[in-house]
Every structure is written in structure tokens, then in C-alpha cells.
Design a protein around this motif. Structure first.
Motif, mmCIF file in Angstrom:
data_model
loop_
_atom_site.group_PDB
_atom_site.id
_atom_site.type_symbol
_atom_site.label_atom_id
_atom_site.label_comp_id
_atom_site.label_asym_id
_atom_site.label_seq_id
_atom_site.Cartn_x
_atom_site.Cartn_y
_atom_site.Cartn_z
ATOM 1 N N PHE A 79 0.825 -1.211 0.000
ATOM 2 C CA PHE A 79 0.000 0.000 0.000
ATOM 3 C C PHE A 79 0.863 1.267 0.000
ATOM 4 O O PHE A 79 0.440 2.300 -0.531
ATOM 5 N N ASP A 80 2.067 1.198 0.560
ATOM 6 C CA ASP A 80 2.996 2.326 0.438
ATOM 7 C C ASP A 80 3.387 2.533 -1.022
ATOM 8 O O ASP A 80 3.468 3.670 -1.509
ATOM 9 N N LYS A 81 3.652 1.433 -1.720
ATOM 10 C CA LYS A 81 4.000 1.525 -3.140
ATOM 11 C C LYS A 81 2.840 2.104 -3.951
ATOM 12 O O LYS A 81 3.049 2.874 -4.897
ATOM 13 N N MET A 82 1.630 1.732 -3.591
ATOM 14 C CA MET A 82 0.459 2.285 -4.275
ATOM 15 C C MET A 82 0.403 3.804 -4.085
ATOM 16 O O MET A 82 0.146 4.557 -5.026
ATOM 17 N N LYS A 83 0.655 4.262 -2.870
ATOM 18 C CA LYS A 83 0.624 5.696 -2.585
ATOM 19 C C LYS A 83 1.717 6.444 -3.354
ATOM 20 O O LYS A 83 1.519 7.585 -3.781
ATOM 21 N N LEU A 84 2.863 5.784 -3.525
ATOM 22 C CA LEU A 84 3.990 6.419 -4.206
ATOM 23 C C LEU A 84 3.876 6.363 -5.727
ATOM 24 O O LEU A 84 4.737 6.881 -6.434
ATOM 25 N N GLY A 85 2.824 5.716 -6.225
ATOM 26 C CA GLY A 85 2.631 5.637 -7.669
ATOM 27 C C GLY A 85 3.460 4.577 -8.351
ATOM 28 O O GLY A 85 3.658 4.620 -9.565
ATOM 29 N N HIS A 86 3.950 3.615 -7.569
ATOM 30 C CA HIS A 86 4.799 2.566 -8.141
ATOM 31 C C HIS A 86 4.052 1.751 -9.196
ATOM 32 O O HIS A 86 4.653 1.272 -10.161
ATOM 33 N N TYR A 87 2.747 1.591 -9.010
ATOM 34 C CA TYR A 87 1.945 0.804 -9.945
ATOM 35 C C TYR A 87 1.063 1.680 -10.833
ATOM 36 O O TYR A 87 0.023 1.249 -11.313
ATOM 37 N N GLY A 88 1.500 2.905 -11.054
ATOM 38 C CA GLY A 88 0.757 3.803 -11.925
ATOM 39 C C GLY A 88 -0.026 4.848 -11.146
ATOM 40 O O GLY A 88 -0.240 4.727 -9.939
ATOM 41 N N LYS A 89 -0.438 5.878 -11.853
ATOM 42 C CA LYS A 89 -1.162 6.976 -11.227
ATOM 43 C C LYS A 89 -2.655 6.684 -11.159
ATOM 44 O O LYS A 89 -3.203 5.929 -11.948
ATOM 45 N N PHE A 90 -3.296 7.317 -10.192
ATOM 46 C CA PHE A 90 -4.745 7.246 -10.061
ATOM 47 C C PHE A 90 -5.299 8.608 -10.468
ATOM 48 O O PHE A 90 -4.837 9.634 -9.992
ATOM 49 N N TYR A 91 -6.273 8.581 -11.325
ATOM 50 C CA TYR A 91 -6.784 9.846 -11.828
ATOM 51 C C TYR A 91 -8.076 10.254 -11.126
ATOM 52 O O TYR A 91 -8.089 11.132 -10.288
#
Length: 215
Positions: A79-91
Motif C-alpha cells: 500500500f505504500d507503493k500504491m501511494k507512491l505511484g509505483h503501480y501507476g497513477k490514479f486519476y
């Protein structure tokens, strides 16, 4: 739990309990822990279209079901990686299907790292004792002297076979993506399919596929 897990190697070597073990001891606690990670992510992203309580609940159920080998450090790092945009941006939106698909990517990275650590440990064991166990110490010393300091052989990497649950989840994600390109409902908070007179989000779609699989 320490908050500075920054690599999958640290996670694997953390020896923290898996969510399967936590669930076995107290299923409600395991469920609430996963929900808290999801809620924290959604609040952090602050997108326009967020997950409601039902979607959060369903997503946590599928995480516990299909990623039971994850430990608490895995959840923190993912979930830290998700916040950092490791798996792409959220629009403009985030939903259960997106989280589960990114978690599958993380799981694959974890499997690769685990295999590398296992092979490194095996090579080290061969280097320390290239002729194996079961010999008298004098015999071992003589053999080592005879063969000299030979380089340990390279161990061919063996790809980990995915579990049935992982294969099933990946297949459902691909099917949902393909169907969404044809039957997706636009201008909604999340990703939904309209199949006949039914409207399905990813969690409902996955549950339907699972029930069909069992029947």
C-alpha cells in the motif's frame, strides 16, 4: 510493527505472521486490518470516485482469500507503493479491481524475489559444503583438498507454479477488463459492467465467477 519496510527482501525476512495465520486466530481482526489498509489508501489518494463500505469489505475478503501468504509487512509495503505511484497513477477513481490487479503484480514481484533469495542461500550452502553431508570429517577434508576451491555450479531458476486461486484471479481480471471495454458503464463512480439487465462491479463479477466455478 516497524514502518520502514522498503524492499520485498526486507518483507520476506521480517518473519511477521501471514494474514492466513492471523485469520486462523481471529478472522475478524484479520478482516479489520486489511480493511484499514484499504481505507487508508483511499483517503490518501483523495480521488473523486471512491470505494464505499461494501466495496471495501468485498475487496478485503478477496485479499484474505487469494493472498493469504502475505504478511503484515507485505500489506504495508504494497500500500505504500500504491501511494507512491509505483503501480501507476490514479486519476479520478479507485476500486477493488484496480487494487487486486496491482496486488497480483506485487505478488509476482514477491515470488521472483523469494526465488532469488532461495537460490542465493542454496549457492552459499553448496559453497560451504560442495560435497554434501554424511562423510567422515577426514574424508571431507581430503576431498576438499583434492577438488580445490571450485566455483559452485549455477542453479537454474525454476519458475514458481502459481496457485489455483492466483490463476483464477488473474483470469477474472483479464475477463473483466475485456468485458469493460465493450460493456462498461461510463460516468460512474468505479468500473461497472452492464450485462443484460444486470450491473456488476468487479467484486460482484468475481463472486459470480467463483460461484459458477464451484457449481
Amino acid at each position: 510493527m516497524p514502518i520502514d519496510y522498503r524492499s520485498i527482501q526486507q518483507v520476506i525476512q521480517s518473519n511477521l505472521p501471514s494474514i492466513a495465520k492471523i485469520r486462523k486466530q481471529d478472522s475478524e481482526v484479520a478482516h479489520l486490518v486489511v480493511q484499514e489498509f484499504i481505507t487508508d489508501l483511499v483517503e490518501f489518494l483523495n480521488v473523486g470516485k471512491i470505494m464505499n463500505a461494501s466495496q471495501t469489505n468485498q475487496t478485503s475478503i478477496y485479499i484474505l482469500k487469494y493472498f493469504p501468504h502475505f504478511n503484515l509487512a507485505d500489506l504495508k509495503l504494497f500500500f505504500d507503493k500504491m501511494k507512491l505511484g509505483h503501480y501507476g497513477k490514479f486519476y479520478d477513481s479507485v476500486d477493488g479491481q484496480l487494487i487486486l490487479s496491482r496486488m497480483e503484480e506485487y505478488s509476482q514481484d514477491r515470488m521472483n524475489e523469494y526465488e532469488q533469495l532461495r537460490l542465493a542461500k542454496h549457492r552459499e550452502e553448496i559453497k560451504e559444503n560442495p560435497i554434501g553431508e554424511g562423510y567422515h570429517p577426514d574424508v571431507i577434508a581430503a576431498i576438499k583438498k583434492a577438488i580445490g576451491e571450485k566455483k559452485a555450479p549455477e542453479i537454474e531458476k525454476v519458475e514458481r507454479i502459481k496457485t489455483e486461486g492466483e490463476v483464477f484471479t488473474q483470469r477474472c481480471i483479464r475477463q473483466f477488463d475485456n468485458l469493460h471495454s465493450k460493456f462498461g458503464i461510463k460516468n460512474t463512480s468505479g468500473r461497472f459492467l452492464k450485462l443484460g439487465d444486470k450491473v456488476l462491479g468487479f467484486t460482484e463479477f468475481l463472486e459470480r465467477k467463483f460461484l459458477n466455478k464451484k457449481s
